[in-house]
Motif scaffolding. Structure first.
Motif, PDB file in Angstrom:
ATOM      1  N   LEU A  58       0.820  -1.214   0.000  1.00  0.00           N
ATOM      2  CA  LEU A  58       0.000   0.000   0.000  1.00  0.00           C
ATOM      3  C   LEU A  58       0.852   1.260   0.000  1.00  0.00           C
ATOM      4  O   LEU A  58       0.554   2.223  -0.709  1.00  0.00           O
ATOM      5  N   LEU A  59       1.927   1.264   0.797  1.00  0.00           N
ATOM      6  CA  LEU A  59       2.812   2.427   0.831  1.00  0.00           C
ATOM      7  C   LEU A  59       3.542   2.581  -0.495  1.00  0.00           C
ATOM      8  O   LEU A  59       3.655   3.695  -1.031  1.00  0.00           O
ATOM      9  N   THR A  60       4.020   1.484  -1.039  1.00  0.00           N
ATOM     10  CA  THR A  60       4.689   1.536  -2.334  1.00  0.00           C
ATOM     11  C   THR A  60       3.727   2.046  -3.403  1.00  0.00           C
ATOM     12  O   THR A  60       4.087   2.891  -4.225  1.00  0.00           O
ATOM     13  N   GLY A  61       2.495   1.567  -3.383  1.00  0.00           N
ATOM     14  CA  GLY A  61       1.489   2.023  -4.336  1.00  0.00           C
ATOM     15  C   GLY A  61       1.180   3.503  -4.185  1.00  0.00           C
ATOM     16  O   GLY A  61       1.047   4.231  -5.181  1.00  0.00           O
ATOM     17  N   ALA A  62       1.078   3.970  -2.942  1.00  0.00           N
ATOM     18  CA  ALA A  62       0.812   5.397  -2.707  1.00  0.00           C
ATOM     19  C   ALA A  62       1.970   6.252  -3.218  1.00  0.00           C
ATOM     20  O   ALA A  62       1.752   7.304  -3.837  1.00  0.00           O
ATOM     21  N   LEU A  63       3.199   5.795  -2.980  1.00  0.00           N
ATOM     22  CA  LEU A  63       4.363   6.531  -3.474  1.00  0.00           C
ATOM     23  C   LEU A  63       4.431   6.499  -5.002  1.00  0.00           C
ATOM     24  O   LEU A  63       4.799   7.498  -5.632  1.00  0.00           O
ATOM     25  N   LEU A  64       4.066   5.367  -5.607  1.00  0.00           N
ATOM     26  CA  LEU A  64       4.014   5.300  -7.066  1.00  0.00           C
ATOM     27  C   LEU A  64       2.993   6.286  -7.624  1.00  0.00           C
ATOM     28  O   LEU A  64       3.267   6.984  -8.609  1.00  0.00           O
ATOM     29  N   LEU A  65       1.836   6.372  -6.989  1.00  0.00           N
ATOM     30  CA  LEU A  65       0.824   7.338  -7.425  1.00  0.00           C
ATOM     31  C   LEU A  65       1.333   8.767  -7.273  1.00  0.00           C
ATOM     32  O   LEU A  65       1.141   9.600  -8.164  1.00  0.00           O
ATOM     33  N   TYR A  66       1.975   9.045  -6.144  1.00  0.00           N
ATOM     34  CA  TYR A  66       2.482  10.396  -5.910  1.00  0.00           C
ATOM     35  C   TYR A  66       3.524  10.786  -6.957  1.00  0.00           C
ATOM     36  O   TYR A  66       3.421  11.832  -7.594  1.00  0.00           O
ATOM     37  N   PHE A  67       4.551   9.941  -7.138  1.00  0.00           N
ATOM     38  CA  PHE A  67       5.619  10.307  -8.064  1.00  0.00           C
ATOM     39  C   PHE A  67       5.189  10.201  -9.523  1.00  0.00           C
ATOM     40  O   PHE A  67       5.694  10.940 -10.370  1.00  0.00           O
ATOM     41  N   GLY A  68       4.247   9.316  -9.824  1.00  0.00           N
ATOM     42  CA  GLY A  68       3.687   9.291 -11.173  1.00  0.00           C
ATOM     43  C   GLY A  68       2.916  10.574 -11.467  1.00  0.00           C
ATOM     44  O   GLY A  68       3.080  11.191 -12.516  1.00  0.00           O
ATOM     45  N   GLY A  69       2.075  10.991 -10.510  1.00  0.00           N
ATOM     46  CA  GLY A  69       1.349  12.249 -10.652  1.00  0.00           C
ATOM     47  C   GLY A  69       2.276  13.445 -10.706  1.00  0.00           C
ATOM     48  O   GLY A  69       2.075  14.368 -11.513  1.00  0.00           O
ATOM     49  N   TYR A  70       3.302  13.439  -9.863  1.00  0.00           N
ATOM     50  CA  TYR A  70       4.273  14.537  -9.867  1.00  0.00           C
ATOM     51  C   TYR A  70       4.984  14.620 -11.210  1.00  0.00           C
ATOM     52  O   TYR A  70       5.189  15.717 -11.747  1.00  0.00           O
ATOM     53  N   SER A  71       5.351  13.479 -11.761  1.00  0.00           N
ATOM     54  CA  SER A  71       6.049  13.469 -13.059  1.00  0.00           C
ATOM     55  C   SER A  71       5.149  14.009 -14.166  1.00  0.00           C
ATOM     56  O   SER A  71       5.612  14.766 -15.029  1.00  0.00           O
ATOM     57  N   LEU A  72       3.879  13.630 -14.139  1.00  0.00           N
ATOM     58  CA  LEU A  72       2.949  14.164 -15.137  1.00  0.00           C
ATOM     59  C   LEU A  72       2.789  15.676 -14.975  1.00  0.00           C
ATOM     60  O   LEU A  72       2.779  16.424 -15.965  1.00  0.00           O
ATOM     61  N   TRP A  73       2.673  16.137 -13.734  1.00  0.00           N
ATOM     62  CA  TRP A  73       2.539  17.570 -13.471  1.00  0.00           C
ATOM     63  C   TRP A  73       3.801  18.317 -13.914  1.00  0.00           C
ATOM     64  O   TRP A  73       3.723  19.346 -14.584  1.00  0.00           O
ATOM     65  N   ALA A  74       4.978  17.784 -13.537  1.00  0.00           N
ATOM     66  CA  ALA A  74       6.239  18.435 -13.913  1.00  0.00           C
ATOM     67  C   ALA A  74       6.413  18.431 -15.430  1.00  0.00           C
ATOM     68  O   ALA A  74       6.909  19.406 -16.010  1.00  0.00           O
ATOM     69  N   GLY A  75       6.009  17.356 -16.084  1.00  0.00           N
ATOM     70  CA  GLY A  75       6.101  17.296 -17.538  1.00  0.00           C
ATOM     71  C   GLY A  75       5.191  18.313 -18.211  1.00  0.00           C
ATOM     72  O   GLY A  75       5.579  18.938 -19.200  1.00  0.00           O
ATOM     73  N   SER A  76       3.999  18.502 -17.660  1.00  0.00           N
ATOM     74  CA  SER A  76       3.096  19.497 -18.246  1.00  0.00           C
ATOM     75  C   SER A  76       3.641  20.908 -18.055  1.00  0.00           C
ATOM     76  O   SER A  76       3.499  21.754 -18.943  1.00  0.00           O
ATOM     77  N   ARG A  77       4.291  21.165 -16.927  1.00  0.00           N
ATOM     78  CA  ARG A  77       4.911  22.477 -16.709  1.00  0.00           C
ATOM     79  C   ARG A  77       6.091  22.676 -17.657  1.00  0.00           C
ATOM     80  O   ARG A  77       6.331  23.775 -18.131  1.00  0.00           O
ATOM     81  N   LEU A  78       6.819  21.614 -17.910  1.00  0.00           N
ATOM     82  CA  LEU A  78       7.950  21.698 -18.838  1.00  0.00           C
ATOM     83  C   LEU A  78       7.455  21.990 -20.254  1.00  0.00           C
ATOM     84  O   LEU A  78       8.040  22.808 -20.963  1.00  0.00           O
ATOM     85  N   LEU A  79       6.373  21.357 -20.648  1.00  0.00           N
ATOM     86  CA  LEU A  79       5.815  21.612 -21.983  1.00  0.00           C
ATOM     87  C   LEU A  79       5.312  23.037 -22.112  1.00  0.00           C
ATOM     88  O   LEU A  79       5.426  23.639 -23.172  1.00  0.00           O
ATOM     89  N   SER A  80       4.783  23.598 -21.025  1.00  0.00           N
ATOM     90  CA  SER A  80       4.285  24.969 -21.101  1.00  0.00           C
ATOM     91  C   SER A  80       5.428  25.972 -21.242  1.00  0.00           C
ATOM     92  O   SER A  80       5.258  27.023 -21.833  1.00  0.00           O
ATOM     93  N   THR A  81       6.621  25.656 -20.722  1.00  0.00           N
ATOM     94  CA  THR A  81       7.753  26.568 -20.881  1.00  0.00           C
ATOM     95  C   THR A  81       8.379  26.446 -22.254  1.00  0.00           C
ATOM     96  O   THR A  81       8.998  27.387 -22.731  1.00  0.00           O
ATOM     97  N   SER A  82       8.227  25.293 -22.894  1.00  0.00           N
ATOM     98  CA  SER A  82       8.865  25.134 -24.209  1.00  0.00           C
ATOM     99  C   SER A  82       8.170  25.969 -25.277  1.00  0.00           C
ATOM    100  O   SER A  82       8.743  26.220 -26.326  1.00  0.00           O
ATOM    101  N   ALA A  83       6.958  26.435 -25.002  1.00  0.00           N
ATOM    102  CA  ALA A  83       6.256  27.281 -25.971  1.00  0.00           C
ATOM    103  C   ALA A  83       6.741  28.723 -25.927  1.00  0.00           C
ATOM    104  O   ALA A  83       6.483  29.491 -26.838  1.00  0.00           O
ATOM    105  N   GLY A  84       7.475  29.101 -24.880  1.00  0.00           N
ATOM    106  CA  GLY A  84       7.945  30.475 -24.731  1.00  0.00           C
ATOM    107  C   GLY A  84       9.263  30.715 -25.439  1.00  0.00           C
ATOM    108  O   GLY A  84       9.761  29.887 -26.195  1.00  0.00           O
TER     109      GLY A  84
END
Length: 187
Positions: free
Chosen positions: A133-159
């Motif tokens: 359960l803890l491993t799964g929660a951490l996977l969800l957190y870092f998977g979500g964080y990676s998606l969020w960070a990737g979307s922020r990175l894509l938004s800067t590449s347009a500038g």
């Protein structure tokens, strides 16, 4: 880290490069970038990210050679400092909590893999180490964080050029988020 050797080395190269970049950002003078009020927080973040990048690289290639208790102290102590800093000051609380979660996740992985190795599991048979359960929660957190960070990175590449230089620290954070996700998958 348990898994294919090539993946371990690729992860080590990726996270060491991210840690090296954060270390170069840490060595810059406060006047070089940002305002004086912003740089102390940037130094804190750069130091945490450099430690995490180099630590992840070292753990990926030599995790079982170093005792789990050493890894737990290396990552657990800064995590506790970040938890206390987040509790005492509202400024940058979310960012400090992210670093605390990262440090605690690294300590958790080290202890879980160390206990699995101590129980006689082979190098490639450490699947199931840790609490699912803890491993799964951490996977969800870092998977979500990676998606969020990737979307922020894509938004800067347009500038323009200014936003492109802001994208490199975001790319490092993204690579470390993906690295954490990959290390958790191998547990």
């Amino acid at each position: 880290m348990h898994g294919p050797v090539l993946v371990s080395w690729l992860l080590a190269v990726l996270t060491a490069a991210a840690g090296g970049y954060c270390l170069t950002r840490l060595s810059r003078s406060p006047c070089a970038t940002g305002t004086a009020a912003h740089r102390p927080h940037s130094h804190e973040s750069d130091a945490a990210e450099a430690l995490m990048g180099f630590g992840m690289a070292a753990m990926a290639v030599s995790g079982s050679a170093v005792p789990a208790a050493v890894w737990a102290w290396v990552f657990g102590a800064p995590a506790v400092v970040f938890v206390l800093a987040a509790a005492s000051a509202p400024a940058r609380r979310a960012h400090r909590l992210h670093h605390a979660i990262g440090g605690l996740a690294m300590a958790y992985m080290a202890l879980a893999m160390g206990s699995a190795a101590g129980q006689g599991h082979g190098h490639h048979h450490a699947a199931g180490a840790g609490a699912p359960l803890l491993t799964g929660a951490l996977l969800l957190y870092f998977g979500g964080y990676s998606l969020w960070a990737g979307s922020r990175l894509l938004s800067t590449s347009a500038g323009g050029l200014r936003t492109a230089t802001a994208g490199l620290p975001r790319a490092c954070r993204l690579s470390m988020g993906i690295g954490m996700f990959a290390m958790l998958l191998t547990m």
